[in-house]
Motif scaffolding. Structure first.
Motif, PDB file in Angstrom:
ATOM      1  N   ALA A 131      38.122  39.823  50.282  1.00 25.64           N
ATOM      2  CA  ALA A 131      37.119  39.554  51.092  1.00 25.64           C
ATOM      3  C   ALA A 131      35.761  40.348  50.634  1.00 25.64           C
ATOM      4  N   PHE A 132      35.998  41.637  49.942  1.00 25.32           N
ATOM      5  CA  PHE A 132      35.020  42.114  49.492  1.00 25.32           C
ATOM      6  C   PHE A 132      34.840  41.934  48.027  1.00 25.32           C
ATOM      7  N   SER A 133      35.395  41.389  47.222  1.00 26.65           N
ATOM      8  CA  SER A 133      35.529  40.913  45.773  1.00 26.65           C
ATOM      9  C   SER A 133      34.253  39.769  45.424  1.00 26.65           C
ATOM     10  N   SER A 134      34.161  39.860  44.041  1.00 26.50           N
ATOM     11  CA  SER A 134      33.450  39.006  43.556  1.00 26.50           C
ATOM     12  C   SER A 134      34.171  37.825  42.698  1.00 26.50           C
ATOM     13  N   PRO A 135      33.448  36.613  42.754  1.00 27.41           N
ATOM     14  CA  PRO A 135      34.175  35.603  42.022  1.00 27.41           C
ATOM     15  C   PRO A 135      34.756  35.822  40.695  1.00 27.41           C
ATOM     16  N   GLU A 136      34.227  36.620  39.875  1.00 26.54           N
ATOM     17  CA  GLU A 136      34.605  37.047  38.473  1.00 26.54           C
ATOM     18  C   GLU A 136      35.815  38.043  38.774  1.00 26.54           C
ATOM     19  N   ASP A 137      36.171  38.756  39.772  1.00 27.15           N
ATOM     20  CA  ASP A 137      37.121  39.567  39.613  1.00 27.15           C
ATOM     21  C   ASP A 137      38.779  39.123  39.510  1.00 27.15           C
ATOM     22  N   THR A 138      39.322  39.899  38.906  1.00 32.45           N
ATOM     23  CA  THR A 138      40.860  39.518  38.907  1.00 32.45           C
ATOM     24  C   THR A 138      41.561  40.096  40.109  1.00 32.45           C
ATOM     25  N   ILE A 139      42.333  39.274  40.705  1.00 35.26           N
ATOM     26  CA  ILE A 139      43.135  39.697  42.116  1.00 35.26           C
ATOM     27  C   ILE A 139      44.533  39.756  41.915  1.00 35.26           C
ATOM     28  N   VAL A 140      44.891  40.965  42.384  1.00 38.55           N
ATOM     29  CA  VAL A 140      46.398  41.220  41.877  1.00 38.55           C
ATOM     30  C   VAL A 140      47.119  41.241  43.613  1.00 38.55           C
ATOM     31  N   GLU A 141      48.519  40.579  43.083  1.00 38.47           N
ATOM     32  CA  GLU A 141      49.056  40.888  44.569  1.00 38.47           C
ATOM     33  C   GLU A 141      49.944  42.151  44.677  1.00 38.47           C
ATOM     34  N   THR A 142      50.477  42.821  43.384  1.00 36.50           N
ATOM     35  CA  THR A 142      51.375  43.852  43.405  1.00 36.50           C
ATOM     36  C   THR A 142      50.770  44.840  42.504  1.00 36.50           C
ATOM     37  N   GLU A 143      51.260  46.010  42.609  1.00 38.82           N
ATOM     38  CA  GLU A 143      50.820  47.244  41.606  1.00 38.82           C
ATOM     39  C   GLU A 143      51.405  47.056  40.213  1.00 38.82           C
ATOM     40  N   PRO A 144      52.819  46.484  40.223  1.00 40.85           N
ATOM     41  CA  PRO A 144      53.175  46.074  38.881  1.00 40.85           C
ATOM     42  C   PRO A 144      52.508  45.266  38.096  1.00 40.85           C
ATOM     43  N   GLU A 145      51.792  44.543  38.819  1.00 41.53           N
ATOM     44  CA  GLU A 145      50.846  43.296  38.244  1.00 41.53           C
ATOM     45  C   GLU A 145      49.758  43.993  37.434  1.00 41.53           C
ATOM     46  N   PHE A 146      49.253  45.033  38.104  1.00 40.09           N
ATOM     47  CA  PHE A 146      48.354  45.937  37.772  1.00 40.09           C
ATOM     48  C   PHE A 146      48.326  46.638  36.522  1.00 40.09           C
ATOM     49  N   TRP A 147      49.622  47.462  36.566  1.00 44.92           N
ATOM     50  CA  TRP A 147      50.255  47.998  35.764  1.00 44.92           C
ATOM     51  C   TRP A 147      50.289  46.847  34.295  1.00 44.92           C
ATOM     52  N   GLN A 148      50.606  45.925  34.388  1.00 50.50           N
ATOM     53  CA  GLN A 148      50.938  44.992  33.065  1.00 50.50           C
ATOM     54  C   GLN A 148      49.398  44.799  32.696  1.00 50.50           C
ATOM     55  N   LEU A 149      48.348  44.625  33.492  1.00 48.49           N
ATOM     56  CA  LEU A 149      46.981  44.339  32.970  1.00 48.49           C
ATOM     57  C   LEU A 149      46.464  45.782  32.432  1.00 48.49           C
ATOM     58  N   ALA A 150      46.925  46.861  33.070  1.00 53.02           N
ATOM     59  CA  ALA A 150      46.410  48.164  32.492  1.00 53.02           C
ATOM     60  C   ALA A 150      46.826  48.276  30.988  1.00 53.02           C
ATOM     61  N   GLU A 151      48.248  47.727  30.509  1.00 57.83           N
ATOM     62  CA  GLU A 151      48.604  48.020  29.409  1.00 57.83           C
ATOM     63  C   GLU A 151      47.894  47.241  28.329  1.00 57.83           C
ATOM     64  N   GLN A 152      47.128  46.145  28.745  1.00 57.85           N
ATOM     65  CA  GLN A 152      46.471  45.256  27.608  1.00 57.85           C
ATOM     66  C   GLN A 152      45.051  45.692  27.214  1.00 57.85           C
ATOM     67  N   VAL A 153      44.470  46.605  28.070  1.00 62.10           N
ATOM     68  CA  VAL A 153      43.077  47.050  27.818  1.00 62.10           C
ATOM     69  C   VAL A 153      43.303  48.499  27.188  1.00 62.10           C
ATOM     70  N   ASP A 154      41.752  48.783  26.764  1.00 62.51           N
ATOM     71  CA  ASP A 154      41.422  50.168  26.180  1.00 62.51           C
ATOM     72  C   ASP A 154      41.388  51.317  27.218  1.00 62.51           C
ATOM     73  N   LEU A 155      40.901  51.091  28.280  1.00 61.06           N
ATOM     74  CA  LEU A 155      40.635  51.972  29.223  1.00 61.06           C
ATOM     75  C   LEU A 155      40.758  51.585  30.603  1.00 61.06           C
ATOM     76  N   VAL A 156      41.084  52.476  31.724  1.00 62.75           N
ATOM     77  CA  VAL A 156      41.366  51.866  33.183  1.00 62.75           C
ATOM     78  C   VAL A 156      40.670  52.981  33.756  1.00 62.75           C
TER      79      VAL A 156
END
Length: 330
Positions: A50-75
């Motif tokens: 409800a407090f996000s912006s349309p361009e944000d990525t929404i995750v359901e679980t933490e493992p989903e976030f970890w997977q995204l974290a592995e694909q970038v240069d910085l978190v």
């Protein structure tokens, strides 16, 4: 040097209870990274969308976030829901981790960079600590506005954060008027999601009090402020940057350390509200108004307070952090 190929994720959930401060300061930091060429993206947990912006990525679980974290240069992590163990788990997935912190109360955790606008000491598991008010994350508008006003400010600014979680604005206003404080000098600033905003707006209209809600740029109102009554989150550093003497209403535990470091410097006072009953809260509102009234006409104290505050924060913290972190990738 451009960093156009580098990607960063920022995790900073927001809600009525969490407040908007984490999100706002991460936006300032992301703006600074983008100015250097980085590609940046917010990641938000589904229950806070409800407090996000349309361009944000929404995750359901933490493992989903970890997977995204592995694909970038910085978190970039600005999240009190993360314990030291949670941070350690995230670090395993992305070692280029920048953790934003205020309280230093989660124990030891690993991070490549640690950002705290207060002077704190962290363990050797943090490779590059960035601590002190020179790293306070303010929106770009503050860097442009950090100058002495040409006309003397005369307003009392009342701003209790993006959500005003304890709904303090209305009782503070009522107590101020009962104390004889002139309505014409009051300027109320409400966050877009402030609690009981409709009642505050109605009260201001009845009493001819200036009020604004959901402003994107708050600097003009802050520059008009002779003093402020404010929550003590990220707004503390904004008010310091613009040299506004303030009586802070502490509305959350994570504001404790910043007040412990800033109140003794003499540019502000504080009254605590987050750890007391409703009945005691009413007594403390009277204390807060009394503290404000006792300093409203003390021009010598105000001038000293303004000088002290301005020397603490220059508005360039986000740019400083982005350049420091980016240099690592050069």
């Amino acid at each position: 040097m451009g960093y156009d190929d580098l990607k960063a994720l920022a995790r900073a959930d927001a809600s009525v209870d969490i407040g908007m401060g984490h999100r706002i300061r991460c936006q300032a930091l992301i703006h600074a990274f983008q100015a250097l060429g980085w590609q940046c993206q917010f990641v938000v947990q589904r229950r806070y969308d409800a407090f996000s912006s349309p361009e944000d990525t929404i995750v359901e679980t933490e493992p989903e976030f970890w997977q995204l974290a592995e694909q970038v240069d910085l978190v970039i992590l600005d999240h009190y829901g993360y314990s030291a163990d949670d941070i350690a788990t995230l670090y395993e997935h992305q070692a280029n981790l920048l953790v934003l912190d205020d309280m230093n109360d989660r124990g030891d955790f690993p991070a490549k960079w640690l950002l705290n606008p207060l002077h704190q000491t962290y363990s050797k598991n943090v490779k590059f600590p960035l601590t002190g008010s020179q790293y306070a994350l303010l929106r770009p508008a503050f860097l442009l506005q950090n100058s002495i006003p040409t006309t003397p400010p005369e307003k009392l600014l009342i701003t209790l954060g993006g959500t005003d979680p304890l709904a303090l604005t209305l009782p503070i206003l009522k107590t101020l008027l009962m104390s004889g404080f002139p309505a014409k000098y009051i300027q109320v600033l409400l966050g877009a999601s402030a609690k009981k905003a409709d009642r505050v707006l109605s009260f201001c209209k009845e009493n001819n009090i200036d009020v604004e809600q959901g402003l994107l740029d708050v600097t003009p109102l802050m520059k008009q402020a002779k003093m402020a009554i404010s929550a003590a989150g990220g707004t503390l550093f904004e008010l310091a940057c613009l040299g506004v003497p303030t009586v802070f209403a502490q509305t959350a535990d994570n504001q404790t350390r910043s007040l412990e470091q800033h109140v003794p410097l003499g540019w502000c006072r504080s009254i605590r509200f987050d750890n007391v009953s409703e009945e005691v809260r009413h007594q403390r509102i009277e204390e807060l108004v009394e503290a404000l009234n006792s300093r409203w006409l003390d021009l010598e104290w105000q001038e000293n307070a303004r000088k002290t505050a301005r020397n603490l924060v220059d508005g360039a913290g986000a740019e400083r952090v982005a350049k420091t972190v980016s240099a690592y990738f050069s």
